[in-house]
Design an enzyme around this catalytic site. Structure first.
Site, mmCIF file in Angstrom:
data_model
loop_
_atom_site.group_PDB
_atom_site.id
_atom_site.type_symbol
_atom_site.label_atom_id
_atom_site.label_comp_id
_atom_site.label_asym_id
_atom_site.label_seq_id
_atom_site.Cartn_x
_atom_site.Cartn_y
_atom_site.Cartn_z
ATOM 1 N N TYR A 1 38.893 41.289 40.444
ATOM 2 C CA TYR A 1 39.219 42.720 40.310
ATOM 3 C C TYR A 1 39.332 43.347 41.702
ATOM 4 O O TYR A 1 38.495 43.110 42.578
ATOM 5 C CB TYR A 1 38.155 43.472 39.488
ATOM 6 C CG TYR A 1 38.490 44.949 39.399
ATOM 7 C CD1 TYR A 1 39.467 45.385 38.516
ATOM 8 C CD2 TYR A 1 37.889 45.893 40.245
ATOM 9 C CE1 TYR A 1 39.830 46.738 38.457
ATOM 10 C CE2 TYR A 1 38.242 47.233 40.186
ATOM 11 C CZ TYR A 1 39.212 47.646 39.294
ATOM 12 O OH TYR A 1 39.572 48.968 39.251
ATOM 13 N N GLU B 1 44.418 48.915 25.447
ATOM 14 C CA GLU B 1 43.896 49.944 26.354
ATOM 15 C C GLU B 1 44.508 51.303 25.983
ATOM 16 O O GLU B 1 43.826 52.305 25.921
ATOM 17 C CB GLU B 1 44.273 49.553 27.778
ATOM 18 C CG GLU B 1 43.632 50.404 28.840
ATOM 19 C CD GLU B 1 44.077 49.985 30.228
ATOM 20 O OE1 GLU B 1 44.968 49.117 30.371
ATOM 21 O OE2 GLU B 1 43.532 50.560 31.191
ATOM 22 N N TYR C 1 39.690 44.220 33.505
ATOM 23 C CA TYR C 1 38.509 44.982 33.956
ATOM 24 C C TYR C 1 37.229 44.185 33.668
ATOM 25 O O TYR C 1 36.467 44.512 32.746
ATOM 26 C CB TYR C 1 38.428 46.322 33.209
ATOM 27 C CG TYR C 1 39.689 47.151 33.282
ATOM 28 C CD1 TYR C 1 40.151 47.642 34.499
ATOM 29 C CD2 TYR C 1 40.404 47.461 32.122
ATOM 30 C CE1 TYR C 1 41.311 48.414 34.566
ATOM 31 C CE2 TYR C 1 41.559 48.235 32.181
ATOM 32 C CZ TYR C 1 42.005 48.701 33.402
ATOM 33 O OH TYR C 1 43.142 49.462 33.462
ATOM 34 N N ASP D 1 43.450 58.270 35.841
ATOM 35 C CA ASP D 1 43.844 57.947 37.214
ATOM 36 C C ASP D 1 45.134 58.584 37.730
ATOM 37 O O ASP D 1 45.145 59.244 38.735
ATOM 38 C CB ASP D 1 43.961 56.428 37.359
ATOM 39 C CG ASP D 1 42.761 55.706 36.790
ATOM 40 O OD1 ASP D 1 41.833 56.361 36.295
ATOM 41 O OD2 ASP D 1 42.743 54.467 36.842
HETATM 42 C C1 9WN Z 1 39.946 52.339 37.870
HETATM 43 C C2 9WN Z 1 38.230 50.756 32.753
HETATM 44 C C3 9WN Z 1 38.929 51.867 33.512
HETATM 45 C C4 9WN Z 1 38.826 53.227 32.792
HETATM 46 C C5 9WN Z 1 39.736 54.266 33.439
HETATM 47 C C6 9WN Z 1 41.143 53.701 33.508
HETATM 48 C C7 9WN Z 1 41.160 52.408 34.312
HETATM 49 C C8 9WN Z 1 40.519 51.649 36.617
HETATM 50 C C9 9WN Z 1 41.751 50.873 37.034
HETATM 51 O O1 9WN Z 1 40.291 51.465 33.694
HETATM 52 O O2 9WN Z 1 40.776 52.695 35.654
HETATM 53 O O3 9WN Z 1 38.714 52.911 37.553
HETATM 54 O O4 9WN Z 1 41.558 49.861 37.736
HETATM 55 O O5 9WN Z 1 42.864 51.252 36.702
HETATM 56 O O6 9WN Z 1 42.028 54.633 34.046
HETATM 57 O O7 9WN Z 1 39.697 55.450 32.687
HETATM 58 O O8 9WN Z 1 37.515 53.677 32.829
HETATM 59 O O9 9WN Z 1 38.673 50.738 31.425
#
Ligand code: 9WN
Length: 507
Positions: free
Chosen positions: A89, A422, A38, A182
């Site tokens: 991403y 995570e 992320y 999600d």
């Molecule tokens: C989509 C960043 C985010 C969290 C969410 C988690 C995950 C993203 C993904 O990661 O979501 O937004 O790509 O899976 O579910 O709660 O904010 O950590």
């Protein structure tokens, strides 16, 4: 419940490494949610990150929130991702195509949906701490609240109007990602009505390259639905009313609603304390009204049989009966003492934190006693430290300090291997998903700082990497923990925290 205190060495190591993780993920004026999976700024992550950073630096924590606000849309919406630089991403800005929306911000690329409104809860905590420290920190935090009060109010008003046009008292979400949870089984029924069409652009997932095991991420079929909803939002140019009449997924989310209620009360409190937003139609009164409406909505959703709050499928009008941690929404927003007490007992009891299979007595995303429970699958059972933080925060707020401290202590014990994953496998305690996740490190810092308020001491940033804990060291550490749990505890009870025996847990 007896989870023992981490030793001074463990506290030092954890604080140092958590500080290092946040430092390494710091990109100047914002923090990426994690280094590779992320690599951008996420909305609710930023709230948690800010409160963790505040234990180290109040100005830097305020900057985090300030940067987030640069992504605010003209509608008041705070988008779920701010894309500051290119990355692999997916879905990135070229998929979100928010340039179709007149309300988007011009200075930064963003996604076109939002996430839970945790920010003012974080801000109020930062302000509280800054006041305790006094001096410049207090001045900066108070000035920041004055400067940004209207922007937070606009964010809350957006959720209360565009996302609750009929005043049900439940915030409507248009995508499972907006819940932050999600692939939670909360959304299985509504997602069954989401049918990706052949004219949806093809896609290649990038997320699977960043995790050890693809089963730790949502499936391809789930991803196709996520992207189809994104497509539907683009096709209506991100107009909420137009999406409501054409989109496949429209659900009243209890957790988002409870956070909105709690955050609105806190915003009103801050306004009153600082003399901002006064008058009968000022921001304070508006915030109180939002808090009342959504608190009522959350309490109305409680299932009298299970004692848990429920989401509402606004496409069908049906309650969604799932034993997920979101069911504890009323604990977060309060409003009915009997409900709060019942929720506290449920949370600490054998279907939740006190379940006999849990490695650590912290809240799992789905009850291990539920047929929906999956140990390793993302939001379908694993433990997420941010949820545990929310529960501890809520207990503390409703006067349950002892229970809150137990959750914090157990949460710290869970993080003691310093992976700052995570999320966590609830039965074995294994770390899953991304590593060096910013919000997990932030939670560790906040939990550490909250252990003994009288001794709160800032943690110093580290400038170089601490040695990572090797798999062999971790295995030795876990073996020692198991041994202690089996009864071979050292005479003075210090050392790594141990899992409580089932009979020691509250029932
Ligand atoms: C989509 C960043 C985010 C969290 C969410 C988690 C995950 C993203 C993904 O990661 O979501 O937004 O790509 O899976 O579910 O709660 O904010 O950590």
């Amino acid at each position: 419940m007896t989870v023992s205190q981490p030793s001074a060495v463990e506290v030092g190591l954890m604080a140092g490494r958590a500080g290092y993780v946040l430092r390494a993920n710091d990109r100047g004026r914002f923090t990426v949610a994690s280094p590779t999976l992320y690599p951008h700024m996420w909305s609710w992550d930023a709230g948690f990150v800010a409160l963790g950073i505040a234990t180290v630096s109040v100005p830097r924590a305020l900057d985090e929130l300030r940067t987030l606000l640069t992504g605010q849309w003209a509608t008041g919406m705070i988008p779920h991702i701010l894309f500051h630089s290119p990355s692999d991403y997916f879905p990135g800005p070229e998929r979100w195509r928010t340039q179709v929306a007149a309300a988007r911000p011009l200075e930064v690329l963003t996604s076109g949906i939002c996430q839970p409104p945790i920010h003012v809860i974080a801000l109020s905590r930062i302000l509280h701490d800054a006041r305790r420290r006094g001096g410049t920190d207090q001045q900066l935090a108070e000035d920041f609240v004055r400067e940004t009060f209207d922007q937070w109010l606009a964010w809350h008003q957006y959720l209360a109007t565009a996302r609750d046009p009929y005043s049900y008292g439940l915030v409507e979400i248009h995508h499972g990602w907006e819940s932050g949870m999600d692939d939670s089984p909360r959304w299985d029924v509504p997602y069954a009505n989401v049918h990706p069409q052949p004219d949806m652009p093809p896609f290649v997932r990038a997320d699977l390259a960043h995790v050890a095991d693809p089963s730790q991420r949502p499936s391809d079929a789930e991803y196709a639905r996520y992207l189809w909803l994104l497509e539907q939002k683009v096709r209506v140019r991100y107009d909420d009313a137009a999406y409501r009449s054409t989109g496949d997924f429209v659900v009243g989310d209890v957790l988002v609603s409870a956070l909105l209620a709690a955050a609105s009360d806190l915003l009103a409190d801050m306004g009153e304390e600082l003399g901002i937003g006064g008058g009968s139609s000022g921001g304070v009164e508006q915030s109180r009204a939002i808090a009342r409406r959504f608190r009522t909505g959350v309490l109305r959703s409680v299932d009298p049989d299970t004692g848990l709050a429920r989401d509402l499928d606004l496409r069908t009008g049906n309650w969604l009966e799932v034993e997920s941690a979101a069911g504890f929404a009323p604990l977060l927003c309060g409003g009915d003492e009997a409900v709060t007490r019942r929720q506290r007992d449920l949370l600490l009891g054998p279907r939740w934190c006190g379940h006999s299979r849990l490695r650590w007595p912290v809240v799992p995303s789905v009850s291990p006693a539920s047929a929906d429970f999956r140990e390793r699958t993302y939001w379908r059972g694993p433990q997420w430290p941010v949820l545990n933080w929310l529960m501890a925060w809520a207990l503390n707020r409703s006067g349950e300090q002892e229970a809150a401290n137990q959750l914090r202590l157990a949460g710290l014990s869970q993080l003691i291997d310093c992976d700052f994953a995570e999320y966590y496998e609830p039965v074995t305690g294994e770390t899953l998903g991304s590593r060096d996740q910013s919000w997990t490190a932030a939670i560790a810092l906040d939990f550490l700082a909250a252990r003994r308020p009288a001794q709160r001491r800032p943690v110093r940033w580290l400038t170089s990497e601490l040695p990572r804990i090797t798999p062999a060291q971790r295995a030795a550490h876990q073996a020692a923990q198991h041994q202690r749990a089996a009864g071979h505890r050292p005479a003075h009870g210090h050392g790594p925290a141990t899992r409580p025996q089932p009979q020691q847990r509250p029932g």
